[in-house]
Scaffold this active site. Structure first.
Site, PDB file in Angstrom:
ATOM      1  N   ARG A  36       0.878  -1.203  -0.038  1.00 41.37           N
ATOM      2  CA  ARG A  36       0.140   0.017  -0.052  1.00 41.37           C
ATOM      3  C   ARG A  36       0.860   1.296   0.083  1.00 41.37           C
ATOM      4  O   ARG A  36       0.394   2.174  -0.372  1.00 41.37           O
ATOM      5  CB  ARG A  36      -0.937   0.084   1.167  1.00 41.37           C
ATOM      6  CG  ARG A  36      -2.130  -0.925   1.053  1.00 41.37           C
ATOM      7  CD  ARG A  36      -2.941  -1.016   2.040  1.00 41.37           C
ATOM      8  NE  ARG A  36      -4.250  -1.788   1.688  1.00 41.37           N
ATOM      9  CZ  ARG A  36      -4.915  -2.290   2.911  1.00 41.37           C
ATOM     10  NH1 ARG A  36      -4.788  -2.311   4.186  1.00 41.37           N
ATOM     11  NH2 ARG A  36      -5.905  -2.950   2.572  1.00 41.37           N
ATOM     12  N   LYS A 201     -15.801 -16.326   4.507  1.00 41.06           N
ATOM     13  CA  LYS A 201     -17.143 -16.389   4.493  1.00 41.06           C
ATOM     14  C   LYS A 201     -18.149 -16.025   3.382  1.00 41.06           C
ATOM     15  O   LYS A 201     -17.716 -14.879   2.583  1.00 41.06           O
ATOM     16  CB  LYS A 201     -17.720 -15.555   5.724  1.00 41.06           C
ATOM     17  CG  LYS A 201     -17.218 -16.252   7.178  1.00 41.06           C
ATOM     18  CD  LYS A 201     -16.836 -15.208   8.281  1.00 41.06           C
ATOM     19  CE  LYS A 201     -18.134 -14.572   8.657  1.00 41.06           C
ATOM     20  NZ  LYS A 201     -17.968 -13.354   9.734  1.00 41.06           N
ATOM     21  N   GLY A 382     -12.261  -4.313   0.913  1.00 35.76           N
ATOM     22  CA  GLY A 382     -13.791  -3.809   1.111  1.00 35.76           C
ATOM     23  C   GLY A 382     -14.367  -2.800   0.020  1.00 35.76           C
ATOM     24  O   GLY A 382     -15.373  -2.883  -0.542  1.00 35.76           O
TER      25      GLY A 382
END
Ligand code: ADP
Ligand code: MG
Length: 401
Positions: A36, A201, A382
């Site tokens: 990053r 998940k 995200g």
């Protein structure tokens, strides 16, 4: 969306840049993956080269709205300095005396990094009123704002959202590049368009699956979420990760896919272990015959070949989420095979291959691939998922106005 060029002549002007410098640190405060920081360098370099007085701001980890040495950006300042090849001054606070003095001391083309924004509770305040004072204090430090932290543009936070209402603002080069690539996945992608989803998940990725079922031609499922799919098809999954409360939702996806002609590809075999451990006894079993006392920790070799075939002729590929618990060597092969398939599609017929997700990006680097073997490795886990869900991202929305 406004870009840096729209801000006019920046020479001598104070430019506040929001970057994503949220890197993993080990216990000694050493940066373990500086991806990053590297991704943030070109925009900072560009602004400094234009003679701007560059004030970089960012967060690290999840401090509780007050200073906490564990989450100091100081080690990141040093890394940024190495990568930029120019000095980076460091302010020991965010909007206090040190920050103000640091800004005051900046000459044209010089760079200052502020301390972790989340040391101030206003950064992540729930309402605009909670964030206003901090955003206003940040705004007094600069003349213009450049939003370049793609990994945070889905957050309605002071340094991402509110600040852009207070200063003339534009997207930095990284945000611009991310939006351009991700838009190619949502607007008229070249076909066949294959999406590979994995990770822990299914509940993390419901929104994406929902939206992509209307856009992709093939959906390949691996990782922990596969067991909820297998269960929805009526198979037993032993002690594998299973989200019982999502079985019905997944059954709905399987029906929708059938109706709309989207091909859902599930693994034909699974690496099943006695426990979640690299030393556990493990065997390859058919995916509809997982023993009751075993947990699936990777897709099997037959599935890896099947997935590679389904990716070989794709013109567009989006991949999010590892195929197995790749951090443990015995369960890394499936993820490695998918990474290889993307690399091959990029090299062989210039397919647009995009990797999203922090763990997926870490996996491809762990396997020794370089970033330029892929079309694009997104810096925002995200944020890239929310973009593909078709959600409105506050940090992008605010740059349109
Ligand atoms: P990303 O960060 O790329 O979006 P996620 O955070 O969703 O990916 O998921 C990554 C995690 O999923 C990894 O730590 C990996 O060990 C775990 N995982 C993948 N497959 C399994 C599995 N079969 N059982 C348990 N964990 C798994
Ligand atoms: Mg993750």
């Amino acid at each position: 969306m406004k870009t840096i060029a729209d801000l006019g002549d920046l020479s001598g002007r104070r430019v506040l840049v929001r970057s994503d410098l949220n890197v993993p640190l080990d216990d000694d405060g050493t940066i373990t993956d500086d991806g990053r920081v590297r991704a943030s360098v070109p925009t900072i370099q560009d602004l400094a080269a234009q003679g701007a007085r560059v004030i970089v701001c960012a967060h690290l980890g999840r401090p509780k709205g007050e200073p906490d040495e564990k989450f100091s950006l100081r080690p990141v300042a040093r890394r940024l300095e190495d990568l930029l090849g120019r000095p980076v001054a460091f302010a020991t606070d965010t909007v206090g005396e040190s920050a103000r003095a640091g800004v005051e001391a900046l000459a044209n083309g010089q760079v200052l990094l502020l301390e972790n924004l989340r040391f101030n509770p206003g950064e992540t305040g729930k309402t605009a009123a909670d964030r206003r004072e901090f955003a206003e204090q940040l705004a007094t430090l600069a003349d213009v704002f450049v939003s370049d932290g793609f990994g945070v543009v889905h957050r309605e936070q002071a340094s991402v959202y509110d600040i852009a209402k207070l200063l003339p603002s534009a997207a930095g080069g990284l945000v611009q590049a991310e939006v351009e690539v991700l838009s190619r996945l949502t607007e008229d992608p070249e076909r066949p368009y294959a999406v590979v989803l994995g990770g822990a998940k299914v509940s993390d990725k419901l929104g994406v699956i929902d939206n992509l079922l209307g856009k992709a031609d093939r959906l390949l499922i691996g990782g922990g979420m596969v067991f909820t799919f297998l269960k929805a098809q009526g198979h037993e999954v032993g002690s594998s990760l299973l989200e019982e409360d999502q079985v019905e939702v997944v059954r709905g996806y399987l029906r929708t896919a059938e109706e709309t002609g989207v091909e859902i590809v599930l693994p034909t075999d699974i690496v099943a272990a006695t426990e979640f451990s690299a030393d556990a006894e493990h065997d390859v079993v058919p995916s509809d015959e997982i023993p009751a006392d075993r947990m699936g920790l990777d897709i099997g070799p037959d599935a890896a070949r099947l997935f590679a075939t389904k990716l070989a002729d794709a013109r567009t590929v989006f991949w999010n989420g590892p195929m197995g618990a790749f951090e443990m060597e015995p369960y890394a092969a499936g993820t490695q095979a998918v990474a290889r398939a993307l690399v091959d599609s990029t090299a062989n017929h210039d397919a647009l291959t995009v990797v999203g997700g922090g763990d997926s990006a870490a996996a491809v680097r762990q396997f020794g691939h370089s970033d330029d073997e892929f079309g694009h490795i997104s810096t925002g886990g995200g944020a890239s998922l929310e973009f593909l869900e078709g959600a409105t991202l506050p940090g992008l929305q605010v740059l349109q106005d």
